[in-house]
Design an enzyme around this catalytic site. Structure first.
Site, PDB file in Angstrom:
ATOM      1  N   ASP A 174       0.849  -1.190   0.000  1.00 42.84           N
ATOM      2  CA  ASP A 174       0.000   0.000   0.000  1.00 42.84           C
ATOM      3  C   ASP A 174       0.887   1.243   0.000  1.00 42.84           C
ATOM      4  O   ASP A 174       2.023   1.210   0.491  1.00 42.84           O
ATOM      5  CB  ASP A 174      -0.906   0.006   1.237  1.00 42.84           C
ATOM      6  N   ASP A 225       4.146   2.695  -4.417  1.00 42.07           N
ATOM      7  CA  ASP A 225       3.385   3.638  -5.238  1.00 42.07           C
ATOM      8  C   ASP A 225       3.159   2.934  -6.561  1.00 42.07           C
ATOM      9  O   ASP A 225       4.075   2.845  -7.392  1.00 42.07           O
ATOM     10  CB  ASP A 225       4.184   4.927  -5.433  1.00 42.07           C
ATOM     11  N   VAL A 226       1.970   2.394  -6.766  1.00 42.49           N
ATOM     12  CA  VAL A 226       1.747   1.556  -7.938  1.00 42.49           C
ATOM     13  C   VAL A 226       1.850   2.326  -9.250  1.00 42.49           C
ATOM     14  O   VAL A 226       2.003   1.725 -10.319  1.00 42.49           O
ATOM     15  CB  VAL A 226       0.382   0.824  -7.870  1.00 42.49           C
ATOM     16  N   TYR A 283     -12.499   7.086 -15.514  1.00 42.12           N
ATOM     17  CA  TYR A 283     -12.534   5.892 -14.679  1.00 42.12           C
ATOM     18  C   TYR A 283     -12.995   4.693 -15.505  1.00 42.12           C
ATOM     19  O   TYR A 283     -12.370   3.620 -15.476  1.00 42.12           O
ATOM     20  CB  TYR A 283     -13.470   6.117 -13.491  1.00 42.12           C
TER      21      TYR A 283
END
Length: 257
Positions: free
Chosen positions: A37, A60-61, A152
């Site tokens: 996370d 940090d994806v 989105y």
């Protein structure tokens, strides 16, 4: 208690909501879980809550370097990865009048992370094959479109195509890939979808009324709970779904039927 015995599972966005519920279920079924996370303190708290043999990692994806460091940790600690749950994501701003910065942030976290997360995890997944499963969090917005946030819907639709392509490419190697498509779910993100502009919304009656109005349009007449998604994730992670790949499962109470 043994559906994931001896498995190594990694959950991005695993410190809260559906990610946390899934990490808990994976651990309960015998997996060693890496909770990844952006909020390291929250990930550490989640690990403490989960107990068993779980680990916390900050990631940090949206950063390829950060993803690379995360998988390097998994390689050093475990040498393989049985379950990759690419779950981390963010809601998109409403409308079409976005700044380039807003656009890039949503694409980086919701879609770029899915691609590079898969690519960088591949050597570890190959070591676990044929007990290797990739799970993507998409959304019913990736199935039906999202007029309140086209960006989105775009990223979640992209996740669908990525998943199907990965399933076809990696199937011969014994690596499965599937997607979960949640509908309205009782997590902090639901507030953003109910009130995209966060305008005058508090935790009181108005918010509850809007949630209830949405639930009234769902055939099962309620929003999902994080555990509803976690049970589907567990199925896709386990050998119970050993002949399931390249598909998506709506967890939406029938909303997209």
């Amino acid at each position: 208690m043994s559906r994931l015995k001896d498995s190594i599972a990694l959950v991005t966005g695993g410190a809260s909501g559906m990610g946390l519920a899934s990490a808990q279920r994976f651990a309960e079924e015998g997996a060693t879980v890496v909770v990844a996370d952006l909020d390291l303190a929250a990930a550490e708290a989640a690990v403490k809550e989960i107990g068993r043999d779980s680990r916390a990692v900050q990631v940090d994806v949206g950063s390829v370097d950060s993803l690379r460091a995360m998988f390097s940790y998994v390689e050093q600690e475990f040498g393989r990865l049985n379950v990759l749950f690419n779950h981390a994501g963010v809601p998109g701003p409403p409308g079409l009048e976005l700044t380039e910065e807003q656009f890039d942030r949503v694409v980086d976290i919701n879609l770029k992370s899915q691609f590079f997360g898969t690519s960088l995890a591949l050597p570890l997944l190959r070591k676990a094959a044929p007990r290797a499963s990739i799970i993507y969090t998409s959304s019913i917005s990736g199935l039906m479109g999202a007029p309140s946030s086209p960006i989105y819907g775009m990223t979640k639709g992209g996740t669908q195509i990525l998943m199907r392509s990965v399933a076809k490419q990696l199937g011969p190697e014994g690596i499965r890939a599937n997607a979960i498509c949640p509908g309205p779910t009782n997590t902090p993100m639901l507030r953003t979808f109910v009130d995209p502009d966060r305008a005058g919304m508090d935790e009181g009656d108005e918010y509850e009324k809007q949630v209830a109005a949405r639930a009234a349009r769902i055939p099962l007449r309620r929003a999902a709970e994080p555990g509803d998604t976690a049970e589907v994730a567990l199925f896709l992670a386990s050998e119970e779904s050993r002949y399931v790949t390249g598909t998506w499962i709506p967890v939406d109470g029938g909303l997209s039927a």
